[in-house]
Design a protein around this motif. Structure first.
Motif, short mmCIF file in Angstrom:
data_model
loop_
_atom_site.label_atom_id
_atom_site.label_comp_id
_atom_site.label_asym_id
_atom_site.label_seq_id
_atom_site.Cartn_x
_atom_site.Cartn_y
_atom_site.Cartn_z
N THR A 195 0.83 -1.21 0.00
CA THR A 195 0.00 0.00 0.00
C THR A 195 0.86 1.25 0.00
O THR A 195 0.58 2.22 -0.73
CB THR A 195 -0.93 0.02 1.23
N LEU A 196 1.92 1.24 0.80
CA LEU A 196 2.81 2.39 0.86
C LEU A 196 3.43 2.68 -0.51
O LEU A 196 3.45 3.84 -0.96
CB LEU A 196 3.93 2.14 1.88
N GLU A 197 3.90 1.65 -1.18
CA GLU A 197 4.50 1.87 -2.49
C GLU A 197 3.49 2.43 -3.49
O GLU A 197 3.77 3.39 -4.21
CB GLU A 197 5.12 0.58 -3.04
N GLN A 198 2.30 1.82 -3.51
CA GLN A 198 1.28 2.27 -4.46
C GLN A 198 0.89 3.72 -4.21
O GLN A 198 0.81 4.55 -5.13
CB GLN A 198 0.05 1.35 -4.37
N ARG A 199 0.67 4.06 -2.95
CA ARG A 199 0.24 5.42 -2.62
C ARG A 199 1.36 6.45 -2.83
O ARG A 199 1.11 7.57 -3.28
CB ARG A 199 -0.24 5.48 -1.16
N ILE A 200 2.61 6.07 -2.52
CA ILE A 200 3.73 6.98 -2.76
C ILE A 200 3.87 7.28 -4.24
O ILE A 200 4.00 8.44 -4.65
CB ILE A 200 5.03 6.40 -2.18
N ARG A 201 3.83 6.25 -5.05
CA ARG A 201 3.96 6.46 -6.50
C ARG A 201 2.84 7.35 -7.03
O ARG A 201 3.09 8.30 -7.81
CB ARG A 201 3.94 5.11 -7.23
N THR A 202 1.62 7.07 -6.63
CA THR A 202 0.48 7.85 -7.14
C THR A 202 0.52 9.29 -6.64
O THR A 202 0.36 10.23 -7.43
CB THR A 202 -0.84 7.18 -6.69
N LEU A 203 0.71 9.46 -5.35
CA LEU A 203 0.70 10.81 -4.79
C LEU A 203 1.83 11.66 -5.37
O LEU A 203 1.61 12.83 -5.74
CB LEU A 203 0.80 10.74 -3.27
N VAL A 204 3.03 11.11 -5.44
CA VAL A 204 4.17 11.88 -5.94
C VAL A 204 3.94 12.33 -7.38
O VAL A 204 4.15 13.50 -7.73
CB VAL A 204 5.47 11.06 -5.82
N SER A 205 3.50 11.41 -8.22
CA SER A 205 3.28 11.74 -9.63
C SER A 205 2.21 12.82 -9.80
O SER A 205 2.42 13.82 -10.50
CB SER A 205 2.87 10.49 -10.41
#
Length: 394
Positions: free
Chosen positions: A274-284
């Motif tokens: 979840t952390l990886e998915q949310r970090i990628r989405t939020l940052v982009s």
């Protein structure tokens, strides 16, 4: 095997002076991850002199010493790490590092010395029946493509079968002679994320003609913390730390790029995903909202270290027998640091435990020093663990 003569602290007292010399020699001559050639040579020679079968060059500079006694069919592995850190020592001790910018700031010199002490005691007492494999591992500190991963890839447990595997780490803040355990998830998974914000540079007096990557990065530092507070179950534990933010070189220039470096830690595989998915989405999307573009380098690190229930209960019982119940913590709180022994525990049942280092500086600090008073406790514990585990089953 004589169950009435299990190892005690007093049994290894005569080894302490020699082990202090070994530990302090290693402290003076630290070697970074994947550079542990002299340390490995010392370890291999000591094991050979004690009568162990010795294998070298496993996963880099890894060394395994094996000793079989009696007719027992069981086998056990015990691991110590050997590498140092790129830190300039500030302890002021007489045996301080002789290598500028390198020091044993995590106590791996002590871990290695303790396991060599256990080798000496096991070789002379021979109070077990079965096979013990002493695993001296390189490159624990590197964070990825570690010594544990490479030793496993090169067939560690095929070449040296182990029914269970154990390891320990010293623990500043707890008294010398105290041991700490925890079944289940014990140490965190740790991933590293490198983010480059691509904006449009220009004159500081004309910000409307630029896309300021520093503004984007600064806003992103705050936004990333919402992942913990709003996307992760409050009953779970996770950490996002931005440890580095670099951009620009002059007060009157808006730069083209900004770079953030993050440490992401978790204790559950689902939370980690979840952390990886949310970090990628939020940052982009965050960068796009400012008209910038984000380049994300997500580097998977060590997995969650999960201690096995049965092996942890056994290891805890051995500590209680050796030290007394009052000197054993059976359910220490999870530790947010990470440890590549986790890979061993994905392949074999076992336990990773902690040993008190007294009131020392914290780990990875230039003022840290392994407490030599811990040496006999580690030696006696590893010896007794082997004696208790490798009992004739007849």
């Amino acid at each position: 095997m004589n169950n009435k003569n299990l190892c005690t602290i007093a049994d290894v007292a005569d080894l302490e002076a020699g082990l202090r010399q070994i530990r302090q020699h290693l402290h003076q001559h630290p070697e970074l991850s994947n550079e542990e050639s002299k340390t490995a040579e010392l370890v291999a020679q000591k094991l050979h002199d004690l009568g162990f079968e010795v294998a070298t060059g496993i996963g880099g500079y890894g060394v395994v010493g094996s000793l079989k006694i009696g007719n027992g069919t069981r086998s056990i592995g015990i691991r110590a790490d050997m590498d140092a850190l790129p830190i300039h020592e500030q302890t002021g001790v007489a045996y301080a590092s002789q290598q500028s910018g390198k020091m044993h700031a995590c106590g791996h010199d002590g871990h290695t010395a303790m396991l060599l002490g256990a080798a000496a005691q096991l070789a002379r007492s021979r109070n077990f029946s079965g096979t013990v494999h002493l695993i001296f591992q390189p490159a624990e500190e590197i964070g990825f493509n570690s010594g544990a991963e490479r030793m496993l890839a090169e067939g560690l447990f095929d070449r040296f079968p182990c029914d269970a595997v154990y390891g320990l780490h010293n623990h500043p803040g707890y008294p010398v002679g105290k041991m700490m355990f925890r079944p289940g998830p014990f140490m965190a998974a740790c991933d590293t994320v490198n983010i480059t914000i691509h904006g449009k540079g220009g004159h500081a007096a004309r910000p409307h003609m630029t896309v300021d990557p520093i503004l984007v990065a600064s806003s992103l530092v705050v936004a990333l913390q919402t992942i913990i507070s709003r996307n992760i179950d409050p009953n779970e534990t996770a950490v996002i730390t931005i440890g580095s933010l670099h951009s620009g070189h002059a007060a009157n220039v808006i730069p083209d790029t900004a770079r953030l470096e993050m440490s992401v830690r978790s204790f559950d595989d689902g939370v980690r995903k979840t952390l990886e998915q949310r970090i990628r989405t939020l940052v982009s999307h965050h960068a796009e909202g400012y008209g910038a573009r984000a380049e994300i380098d997500y580097v998977p690190g060590y997995p969650v270290l999960v201690n096995h229930q049965h092996e942890t209960a056994f290891a805890t019982q051995v500590a209680q027998e050796l030290l007394g119940i009052d000197n054993v913590v059976a359910d220490l709180a999870p530790i947010s640091g990470s440890e590549d022994f986790a890979y061993f525990l994905q392949h074999k049942p076992g336990c990773f435990l902690r040993l008190g280092n007294g009131n020392s500086a914290v780990l990875h600090n230039p003022g840290y020093n392994f407490n030599d008073a811990s040496l006999p406790f580690g030696v006696a514990y590893w010896t007794r663990l082997v004696e208790r585990y490798l009992v004739d089953q007849a």
